[in-house]
Design a protein around this motif. Structure first.
Motif, PDB file in Angstrom:
ATOM      1  N   UNK A  38     -22.395 -64.374 -61.827  1.00  0.00           N
ATOM      2  CA  UNK A  38     -22.412 -63.034 -62.418  1.00  0.00           C
ATOM      3  C   UNK A  38     -22.437 -63.058 -63.945  1.00  0.00           C
ATOM      4  N   UNK A  39     -22.050 -64.176 -64.534  1.00  0.00           N
ATOM      5  CA  UNK A  39     -22.080 -64.263 -65.997  1.00  0.00           C
ATOM      6  C   UNK A  39     -23.509 -64.440 -66.528  1.00  0.00           C
ATOM      7  N   UNK A  40     -24.458 -64.716 -65.625  1.00  0.00           N
ATOM      8  CA  UNK A  40     -25.848 -64.991 -66.053  1.00  0.00           C
ATOM      9  C   UNK A  40     -26.784 -64.177 -65.173  1.00  0.00           C
ATOM     10  N   UNK A  41     -26.595 -62.857 -65.163  1.00  0.00           N
ATOM     11  CA  UNK A  41     -27.264 -62.028 -64.155  1.00  0.00           C
ATOM     12  C   UNK A  41     -28.404 -61.166 -64.662  1.00  0.00           C
ATOM     13  N   UNK A  42     -28.782 -61.278 -65.933  1.00  0.00           N
ATOM     14  CA  UNK A  42     -29.833 -60.403 -66.464  1.00  0.00           C
ATOM     15  C   UNK A  42     -31.168 -60.694 -65.776  1.00  0.00           C
ATOM     16  N   UNK A  43     -31.896 -59.633 -65.440  1.00  0.00           N
ATOM     17  CA  UNK A  43     -33.179 -59.819 -64.763  1.00  0.00           C
ATOM     18  C   UNK A  43     -34.227 -60.393 -65.708  1.00  0.00           C
ATOM     19  N   UNK A  44     -33.915 -60.513 -67.013  1.00  0.00           N
ATOM     20  CA  UNK A  44     -34.884 -61.112 -67.932  1.00  0.00           C
ATOM     21  C   UNK A  44     -34.924 -62.638 -67.792  1.00  0.00           C
ATOM     22  N   UNK A  45     -33.969 -63.224 -67.085  1.00  0.00           N
ATOM     23  CA  UNK A  45     -33.968 -64.678 -66.897  1.00  0.00           C
ATOM     24  C   UNK A  45     -34.893 -65.050 -65.749  1.00  0.00           C
ATOM     25  N   UNK A  46     -35.401 -66.273 -65.768  1.00  0.00           N
ATOM     26  CA  UNK A  46     -36.288 -66.705 -64.683  1.00  0.00           C
ATOM     27  C   UNK A  46     -35.485 -66.941 -63.406  1.00  0.00           C
ATOM     28  N   UNK A  47     -34.224 -67.287 -63.529  1.00  0.00           N
ATOM     29  CA  UNK A  47     -33.416 -67.592 -62.351  1.00  0.00           C
ATOM     30  C   UNK A  47     -31.997 -67.038 -62.524  1.00  0.00           C
ATOM     31  N   UNK A  48     -31.864 -65.708 -62.394  1.00  0.00           N
ATOM     32  CA  UNK A  48     -30.540 -65.111 -62.592  1.00  0.00           C
ATOM     33  C   UNK A  48     -29.516 -65.704 -61.626  1.00  0.00           C
ATOM     34  N   UNK A  49     -28.311 -65.865 -62.084  1.00  0.00           N
ATOM     35  CA  UNK A  49     -27.257 -66.427 -61.245  1.00  0.00           C
ATOM     36  C   UNK A  49     -27.135 -67.932 -61.361  1.00  0.00           C
ATOM     37  N   UNK A  50     -28.151 -68.591 -61.904  1.00  0.00           N
ATOM     38  CA  UNK A  50     -28.110 -70.053 -62.046  1.00  0.00           C
ATOM     39  C   UNK A  50     -27.258 -70.436 -63.266  1.00  0.00           C
ATOM     40  N   UNK A  51     -27.163 -71.724 -63.532  1.00  0.00           N
ATOM     41  CA  UNK A  51     -26.385 -72.209 -64.667  1.00  0.00           C
ATOM     42  C   UNK A  51     -27.119 -71.976 -65.982  1.00  0.00           C
ATOM     43  N   UNK A  52     -26.355 -71.706 -67.015  1.00  0.00           N
ATOM     44  CA  UNK A  52     -26.955 -71.574 -68.332  1.00  0.00           C
ATOM     45  C   UNK A  52     -25.956 -72.052 -69.383  1.00  0.00           C
ATOM     46  N   UNK A 213     -20.273 -48.722 -69.505  1.00  0.00           N
ATOM     47  CA  UNK A 213     -19.230 -49.485 -68.812  1.00  0.00           C
ATOM     48  C   UNK A 213     -19.751 -50.873 -68.437  1.00  0.00           C
ATOM     49  N   UNK A 214     -20.524 -51.476 -69.343  1.00  0.00           N
ATOM     50  CA  UNK A 214     -20.987 -52.849 -69.116  1.00  0.00           C
ATOM     51  C   UNK A 214     -20.175 -53.761 -70.022  1.00  0.00           C
ATOM     52  N   UNK A 215     -19.800 -54.908 -69.470  1.00  0.00           N
ATOM     53  CA  UNK A 215     -18.894 -55.783 -70.213  1.00  0.00           C
ATOM     54  C   UNK A 215     -19.128 -57.249 -69.909  1.00  0.00           C
ATOM     55  N   UNK A 216     -18.859 -58.068 -70.918  1.00  0.00           N
ATOM     56  CA  UNK A 216     -18.744 -59.504 -70.681  1.00  0.00           C
ATOM     57  C   UNK A 216     -17.328 -59.782 -70.182  1.00  0.00           C
ATOM     58  N   UNK A 217     -17.220 -60.712 -69.233  1.00  0.00           N
ATOM     59  CA  UNK A 217     -15.892 -61.043 -68.718  1.00  0.00           C
ATOM     60  C   UNK A 217     -15.418 -62.363 -69.325  1.00  0.00           C
ATOM     61  N   UNK A 218     -14.979 -62.324 -70.572  1.00  0.00           N
ATOM     62  CA  UNK A 218     -14.368 -63.461 -71.283  1.00  0.00           C
ATOM     63  C   UNK A 218     -15.317 -64.620 -71.573  1.00  0.00           C
ATOM     64  N   UNK A 219     -16.650 -64.387 -71.455  1.00  0.00           N
ATOM     65  CA  UNK A 219     -17.623 -65.429 -71.826  1.00  0.00           C
ATOM     66  C   UNK A 219     -18.589 -64.787 -72.820  1.00  0.00           C
ATOM     67  N   UNK A 220     -18.420 -65.117 -74.114  1.00  0.00           N
ATOM     68  CA  UNK A 220     -19.046 -64.288 -75.138  1.00  0.00           C
ATOM     69  C   UNK A 220     -20.540 -64.468 -75.287  1.00  0.00           C
ATOM     70  N   UNK A 221     -21.090 -65.634 -74.949  1.00  0.00           N
ATOM     71  CA  UNK A 221     -22.553 -65.798 -75.063  1.00  0.00           C
ATOM     72  C   UNK A 221     -23.255 -65.406 -73.764  1.00  0.00           C
ATOM     73  N   UNK A 222     -22.498 -65.027 -72.742  1.00  0.00           N
ATOM     74  CA  UNK A 222     -23.094 -64.702 -71.434  1.00  0.00           C
ATOM     75  C   UNK A 222     -23.573 -63.264 -71.391  1.00  0.00           C
ATOM     76  N   UNK A 223     -24.056 -62.854 -70.218  1.00  0.00           N
ATOM     77  CA  UNK A 223     -24.590 -61.502 -70.041  1.00  0.00           C
ATOM     78  C   UNK A 223     -23.469 -60.511 -69.757  1.00  0.00           C
ATOM     79  N   UNK A 224     -23.799 -59.239 -69.966  1.00  0.00           N
ATOM     80  CA  UNK A 224     -22.854 -58.178 -69.624  1.00  0.00           C
ATOM     81  C   UNK A 224     -23.018 -57.806 -68.155  1.00  0.00           C
ATOM     82  N   UNK A 225     -21.933 -57.352 -67.549  1.00  0.00           N
ATOM     83  CA  UNK A 225     -21.909 -56.987 -66.134  1.00  0.00           C
ATOM     84  C   UNK A 225     -21.705 -55.476 -66.066  1.00  0.00           C
TER      85      UNK A 225
END
Lengths: 378, 378, 378
Positions: A38-52, A213-225
Motif C-alpha cells: 500500500x505504500x507504493x500504490x500509485x497507478x502511475x507506477x508500472x507495477x503498483x504494490x511491488x517494492x520500491x 484525506x490522503x496520507x502517507x503512513x510514516x514513509x515519507x518518500x512513498x505514495x499517499x493512501x
C-alpha cells in the motif's frame, strides 16, 4: 570581557547577563526508504504494490535566533531542501515578548500548539516520522499568528489565534487553538504527563475549504493512501488528548486525536491514536521541558553514545456520512532503533508494518517499509 | 587579542583596525490592517467597499555584510517572507570599493538613488508605509547596476547605470539615474536638507514596457486602486525634489515627484507630493547621515523609550493625454504614533484617510484604514 | 579561553583542538559580456549574429559549514542569485564522516567527482567560465548521493552512487561514478598531475532521459548553440582523462572527455578536449590539493597583488548515428588576464574566439566575445 561565545558546531554569542544574544543552528537529515504494498500504490507506477526505493534530504534547515533587551526574542528558520522552490519553506519567523508575568506573547509564523508528538522537535522524536494522524491534524504553519503562553515547573498552557482562510469578502479569518499540559510527576528521570488541546476553525460558509484525506503512513518518500474522498468543508473542530509516563530509561507515550470536517449536509471524522514505548539500553532518560509540556533530546552519557529501542502501534479510522463513502482504517506497527552517536549525530532504523481495513485501488491491503536516517544537528 | 566582537542582538566581528569585518543583522515586521472603502474595492469580494481585515509578515530579512582589506565591502540581503517563492526576494547583493578619493564604486544589486523617503531604510521611515508616489517611482531593484557615489559633511551625490529592459535584439539597456543632496545646516539636532534626483529610462521603441498605474495607498494588505489605464511606453523620465528641516524633536519633510511615460502618440504623467511632520514627545531628534543624504534611526534616551507623533498629507494625480482617459487623483492623510521601545523594538499605529477625485469601479470615492506594526531589528 | 576566532572578511570560530568549528563564507561574481556571431544566434532577436551586451550577478552564494566531535562535518551552501526562484539553487547540503582510516563517507548533495576543471572551485578556475565540454558532462548536482573517498600526499580517489532518474515503477535509480588521481611530483611550486574518471548512468529502458546537445561556449549571458538534436536516451557512459604540469609560475592543464548517449538504435557521442596554459607574471605558483586531486587558489605575495595570463584552446565535436544528423564541432580560443588584487578580490578579462564547423541556423560560423568579472570572496 563581557561576552560568552560558544561553539559546539553551532555559533552562539551572548552578553554575560544574557540580555543580548545571537545564535545560528541547523539540522540535516538524510533518509532512505524501501517500501512495498500500500505504500507504493500509485497507478502511475508500472507495477503498483511491488517494492520500491526512495531517498531524500528530508530536512536541511538553518535557524537564526536571538534576544535583545532581555525580554524580546526572535527566531528565523528556513528549510533549504531543494533547487525547486516547492520543497523550500519558511518554518519560523516570529517575535516573542517575555516581559509580562501573566504570559509570553508571540506573533508571526511558528507551529501552533496542538499535540505532543507534533510539538517535540523533529530532531528529537522517537521514530523517524511522526504518526500519520499527527501529520493530518498539524495543518500548515500559517504566517500570521498571535499566541499567549506560559508554563511552570509542572504545567504549561498556550492559547492563540491562527490565520485561516479568507471569507468571501476577502477578509482574513482566524482559527482558535489552545493546549494545556499538567505533569503530576517531574524529576530528571521520572515524568507523568497529561495534556489536552482543541482547534476550532473559522470558515466562511460561502468559501469552503477543500480537505483531502490522503496520507502517507510514516514513509515519507512513498505514495499517499486514500482514506476518504475530498470534502469541501465549512466547519471544522479537532481535539487531542495526551498522556506519557517515563521512568529511568523507559517511556510510554500516547495520544488520541479526533478531527471532524463538515459541509452543510455531511460530516467526515478522522480519529486515531498511537501508543509508543521506548527503552534506552544505555540507561539515559529522555529529557522533559515542563514549561512547554514537551519531551526533548536524549544526551548520551558514554563514549559510544546512547542506544534506544522504540515500538509504536498506531490506529486511524474514518467515519464518513456520505452515501457510498470510502471509510478506510489502518493499523501501523513500527519497531526501531536509535543510536545517538553523540550530542549532534543520530542514526535511526525503523521497520513499519501497515494494514488497511479496505483494499486500496490496486487491491492491496497491507505493506511494509524499512527506513533509515542519518541526522546531524548543530 | 586583536578582534572586536559585539552583540546587541546581532553579530559583529572585526579586526581592531577595522580592515576586516563581518556582521549579520536582520529585521522582522508584523503588520495588521483594518480598511474600508476604496482600499477594499476589488470586484472579487462579496461586498466591495465594506470593512476588511488583513495581516502579514511584512518584511522578514537577513543581511550578511563585511569588509576585506579595508576598501572592499560586500552586502548580501534576502527577504524570506513566505513559503511561496513569489514573496521572497533578493534585496541586495553588491560589491563596493571605497579606495578612491574621487568616488566610491558599487556594482551588483541594490536600491537606486532616487527619493528621500525611498532611501531611508524601511526600519526608520516615520509612517508604516512609504507614500504611494514614492512606491510608484521606486521601480524594482534590478540586478546589474553600477554606481559612483560620494559625500561629505553636508553633501552627497550618486550617479549610476541601472539595468533596464532588453532591446528587440536581446541586448541589455541601461537607465541613467542621479541624485544630489546639500544640507546647509547639519548638527546633531538641526538639519536643513535639499535634494534632487532624475531617472531617465532607455527603452527600445520596438520593445515597449507595460506600465501599470494601479497602486495601494499606504495600506499594504489592501487592494490596488486604478489611477490610469495601462500604457505600453517607449519613453520615460522621472524627477524628484526633496526638502527637510529638523530642529530638536520636530521635523518637516517634503518631496515632489513627477514620472512621465510616453508611447508614440500619448503621454501619461503621474505627479504628486507629500508633506510630513514629526514631533518626538520624549525629546529625541531624528539622526541624519549627510554623506548619504538620508535620515536614519531615532535612538531612545530614556528607560521607557521614545514616543513620536507623525502626520502626513499626500496628494497624487494623473495627467493622461489619451481620449476618454481615466485621470484619477487622490489625497491621503495619515496620522500616527511610533513608540521606540528600545533600540531594537518599535510599535507603530497609523490612521489613514483617503479621498479619490473620481469614484472607483464600485462607486466609492473615499476610504479609511487603521494599521499597526510590531518591528524587531537586530 | 579555548576558542579560536577569525575574521578575514568571513567568520570562523573553532575550539583550539579543532574538534568543534563553525564558519560562514561566501562569494559574489559580477560579470559583463559583449558578444556577437554564433554567440547571439537566437531567432528571437531582431538581428541574430550582431553584437549584443549582457551582464549578470553570476554567482551570489553563502556557505555555512562546521565540524562536531572532530570526525563529523557538514556543509550547507545556497545560491541566492535572483528574485525569481529559477536561478536560486541549493549547491551543497551534506554530512561527511572522516573517522575511518579506509575512507571518508559523504552523504547528501554535493558535486560528483568527475573532471579536474569541474572540481576546482569556480572561485579559482583560470578562465571566467569553465570549458563547454566540462559544463556538458558535469550534469546537475543531484540531491541524494553517497560517496567514499580518500587521498594522500600524491593521490586521491572517490567512488560513489549518484541519484539518477526513476525507473518506470517510480523507484530511484543510482548512477556510478569514480575518479582517481596520481601526482608523481608534488612540491609547493612543482606539480605533475594525472587523473581519470568514469560515470555510468542507470536508466530504465521504459523511462528514457531527454538529452539536449545545446550549449553556451564560455559566454554565460549569450545564447546556446545547437550541436546535435535532442535524443531520448536509455544508456549513457562518459569518461575523462586529466593531465597537468606546473613549474613555478607556469602551468599546463589538459582534459579529454567523451560522453556517449544511446537509445535502442542510435548513439550520439560528444567528445572534446582543452589545453590551457597559465603564467603568473608576479611569480606565484597555483596551489594544489593532492588529497583531493585539484588545483586551488593563487595567494598574491606582493602589495599590488598577483597578475596571471591564461590561454586556452578547446575543441568539441559530435558523432551522431542518426540519419541526416546535425554533427557540429567547434574550436574555442580564450586569452585572458587575472588580477588577484588581494586574497579576496579578483578582476578578470577574457577574449573568446569561436569557430563552428557547420553554420548555425542563421548562417553564422564564428563569433567573438569579451567578458569581464569582478569577484569578491569571503
Amino acid at each position: 570581557d563581557d561576552l560568552v561565545i560558544g561553539s559546539k558546531g553551532d555559533l552562539s554569542i551572548a552578553t554575560k547577563d544574557g540580555d543580548f544574544s545571537f545564535a545560528i543552528d541547523g539540522r540535516m537529515m538524510w533518509d532512505t526508504d524501501y517500501y512495498s504494498g500500500v505504500h507504493h500504490n500509485s497507478s502511475s507506477h508500472s507495477d503498483p504494490g511491488s517494492n520500491a526505493f526512495g531517498s531524500e534530504l528530508r530536512r536541511s534547515r538553518l535557524a537564526f535566533k536571538g534576544t535583545v533587551y532581555s525580554d524580546w526574542h526572535y527566531k528565523f528558520q528556513y528549510t533549504f531542501n531543494a533547487n525547486s522552490g516547492e520543497k523550500n519553506q519558511l518554518e519560523d519567523a516570529y517575535i516573542k515578548y517575555t516581559g509580562w508575568d501573566f504570559a509570553d506573547i508571540t506573533v508571526g509564523k511558528y507551529k501552533f500548539p496542538f499535540g505532543l508528538e507534533e510539538l517535540v522537535s523533529s530532531k528529537h522524536i522517537s521514530t523517524i516520522e511522526r504518526s500519520a494522524m499527527v501529520e493530518f491534524v498539524r495543518a500548515g504553519r500559517s504566517e500570521q499568528n498571535i499566541q499567549l503562553s506560559n508554563g511552570g515547573k509542572n504545567y504549561s498552557w498556550a492559547f492563540g489565534l491562527y490565520e485561516g482562510e479568507q471569507d468571501e469578502n476577502g477578509s482574513e479569518l482566524y482559527n482558535l487553538v489552545g493546549r494545556a499540559t499538567f505533569a503530576p510527576i517531574v524529576t530528571d528521570n521520572q515524568v507523568f504527563h497529561l495534556g489536552a488541546a482543541v482547534f476550532k476553525s473559522d470558515i466562511d460558509d460561502a468559501n469552503p475549504v477543500e480537505v483531502k484525506f490522503t496520507e502517507r503512513l510514516s514513509v515519507h518518500t512513498a505514495d499517499k493512501i486514500n482514506l476518504a474522498n475530498t470534502l469541501n468543508a465549512n466547519d471544522h473542530i479537532q481535539y487531542g488528548l495526551e498522556a506519557a509516563w517515563m521512568t529511568g530509561p523507559f517511556s510510554l507515550q500516547s495520544e488520541y486525536v479526533s478531527s471532524t470536517w463538515e459541509d452543510d449536509t455531511n460530516e467526515v471524522e478522522y480519529s486515531g491514536y498511537y501508543v509508543q514505548g521506548t527503552w534506552t539500553l544505555t540507561g539515559e532518560s529522555r529529557s522533559y521541558k515542563a514549561k512547554k509540556g514537551i519531551f526533548d533530546k536524549i544526551s548520551p552519557k558514554g563514549a559510544n553514545g546512547a542506544v534506544e529501542l522504540v515500538a509504536k502501534f498506531e490506529h486511524g479510522e474514518i467515519d464518513d456520512d456520505r452515501t457510498g463513502a470510502v471509510e478506510n482504517a489502518f493499523d501501523n506497527v513500527t519497531v526501531g532503533v536509535n543510536w545517538y552517536v553523540n550530542k549532534n549525530v543520530r542514526l535511526s532504523a525503523n521497520y513499519i508494518m501497515t494494514e488497511l481495513d479496505e483494499d486500496d485501488a490496486n487491491g492491496e491491503d497491507d505493506g511494509n517499509a524499512f527506513s533509515t536516517r542519518l541526522q546531524l544537528i548543530w
